[in-house]
Design a protein around this motif. Structure first.
Motif, short mmCIF file in Angstrom:
data_model
loop_
_atom_site.label_atom_id
_atom_site.label_comp_id
_atom_site.label_asym_id
_atom_site.label_seq_id
_atom_site.Cartn_x
_atom_site.Cartn_y
_atom_site.Cartn_z
N LEU A 23 0.83 -1.20 0.00
CA LEU A 23 0.00 0.00 0.00
C LEU A 23 0.86 1.26 0.00
CD1 LEU A 23 -2.80 1.32 0.18
CD2 LEU A 23 -2.57 1.18 2.66
N ILE A 24 1.90 1.28 0.82
CA ILE A 24 2.81 2.43 0.88
C ILE A 24 3.51 2.61 -0.46
CG2 ILE A 24 4.93 3.29 1.92
CD1 ILE A 24 3.93 2.05 4.57
N ALA A 25 3.96 1.52 -1.08
CA ALA A 25 4.63 1.61 -2.38
C ALA A 25 3.69 2.17 -3.44
CB ALA A 25 5.14 0.23 -2.78
N MET A 26 2.44 1.74 -3.45
CA MET A 26 1.48 2.26 -4.42
C MET A 26 1.24 3.75 -4.23
SD MET A 26 -1.31 -0.85 -4.71
CE MET A 26 -2.61 0.33 -4.97
N VAL A 27 1.11 4.17 -3.00
CA VAL A 27 0.90 5.59 -2.73
C VAL A 27 2.10 6.40 -3.18
CG1 VAL A 27 0.63 7.29 -0.88
CG2 VAL A 27 -0.76 5.22 -0.87
N VAL A 28 3.31 5.90 -2.91
CA VAL A 28 4.53 6.61 -3.32
C VAL A 28 4.60 6.72 -4.84
CG1 VAL A 28 7.05 6.40 -3.41
CG2 VAL A 28 5.86 6.08 -1.26
N VAL A 29 4.25 5.66 -5.55
CA VAL A 29 4.28 5.70 -7.02
C VAL A 29 3.29 6.73 -7.55
CG1 VAL A 29 3.66 4.38 -9.08
CG2 VAL A 29 5.14 3.36 -7.35
N PHE A 30 2.06 6.73 -7.05
CA PHE A 30 1.07 7.68 -7.55
C PHE A 30 1.40 9.12 -7.18
CE2 PHE A 30 -1.70 3.83 -7.66
CZ PHE A 30 -1.84 3.81 -9.04
N VAL A 31 1.95 9.34 -6.01
CA VAL A 31 2.36 10.70 -5.63
C VAL A 31 3.51 11.16 -6.51
CG1 VAL A 31 3.42 12.05 -3.78
CG2 VAL A 31 1.46 10.58 -3.29
N THR A 32 4.46 10.27 -6.80
CA THR A 32 5.58 10.61 -7.67
C THR A 32 5.10 10.97 -9.06
OG1 THR A 32 7.00 9.09 -6.43
CG2 THR A 32 7.77 9.78 -8.60
N ILE A 33 4.17 10.19 -9.60
CA ILE A 33 3.63 10.49 -10.93
C ILE A 33 2.92 11.85 -10.91
CG2 ILE A 33 1.87 9.82 -12.62
CD1 ILE A 33 2.60 6.90 -11.95
N PHE A 34 2.14 12.11 -9.88
CA PHE A 34 1.43 13.39 -9.78
C PHE A 34 2.41 14.55 -9.73
CE2 PHE A 34 -0.47 16.81 -7.29
CZ PHE A 34 -1.60 17.06 -8.06
N ILE A 35 3.47 14.43 -8.94
CA ILE A 35 4.46 15.51 -8.82
C ILE A 35 5.18 15.74 -10.14
CG2 ILE A 35 6.65 16.12 -7.73
CD1 ILE A 35 5.55 14.88 -5.14
N LYS A 36 5.54 14.65 -10.84
CA LYS A 36 6.22 14.81 -12.13
C LYS A 36 5.34 15.52 -13.13
CE LYS A 36 9.70 11.25 -12.27
NZ LYS A 36 10.37 10.31 -13.17
N VAL A 37 4.06 15.19 -13.16
CA VAL A 37 3.16 15.83 -14.11
C VAL A 37 2.91 17.29 -13.70
CG1 VAL A 37 0.78 15.82 -14.97
CG2 VAL A 37 2.08 13.69 -14.84
N ALA A 38 2.79 17.54 -12.42
CA ALA A 38 2.51 18.90 -11.95
C ALA A 38 3.70 19.83 -12.14
CB ALA A 38 2.11 18.86 -10.48
N LYS A 39 4.91 19.30 -12.18
CA LYS A 39 6.10 20.13 -12.34
C LYS A 39 6.33 20.59 -13.78
CE LYS A 39 9.32 19.12 -8.67
NZ LYS A 39 10.67 18.60 -8.37
N LYS A 40 5.65 19.99 -14.73
CA LYS A 40 5.84 20.37 -16.14
C LYS A 40 5.34 21.80 -16.34
CE LYS A 40 7.09 16.23 -17.42
NZ LYS A 40 8.41 15.88 -17.80
N PRO A 41 5.97 22.53 -17.27
CA PRO A 41 5.50 23.89 -17.56
C PRO A 41 4.07 23.89 -18.09
CG PRO A 41 7.54 23.39 -18.75
CD PRO A 41 7.14 22.16 -18.04
N LYS A 42 3.45 25.05 -18.02
CA LYS A 42 2.03 25.14 -18.35
C LYS A 42 1.72 24.70 -19.78
CE LYS A 42 -1.87 28.26 -18.07
NZ LYS A 42 -2.34 29.58 -17.72
#
Length: 66
Positions: A23-42
């Motif tokens: 469960l912790i690994a899944m949460v870490v993966v989804f949070v990482t994906i969200f952060i990578k997408v959110a960091k992209k320029p507009k």
């Protein structure tokens, strides 16, 4: 029905520890994906937004007429 699956899946040793780690690994993966997408320029995905759905329509039309 769920109680039968619950019994089968919890009969091995360290079951709760492994389920917690997964469960912790899944949460870490989804949070990482969200952060990578959110960091992209507009405008990063602007070109992909307007991309055609069919990349090679001419070739498919030729194949369909045969």
């Amino acid at each position: 029905m769920l109680k039968y699956y619950k019994e089968i899946l919890s009969q091995y040793e360290y079951a709760s520890l492994l389920q917690t780690l997964i469960l912790i690994a899944m949460v870490v993966v989804f949070v990482t994906i969200f952060i990578k997408v959110a960091k992209k320029p507009k405008g990063y995905y602007k070109e992909d937004e307007h991309a055609p759905l069919d990349l090679e329509p001419e070739e498919e039309e030729k194949n369909n007429t045969k």
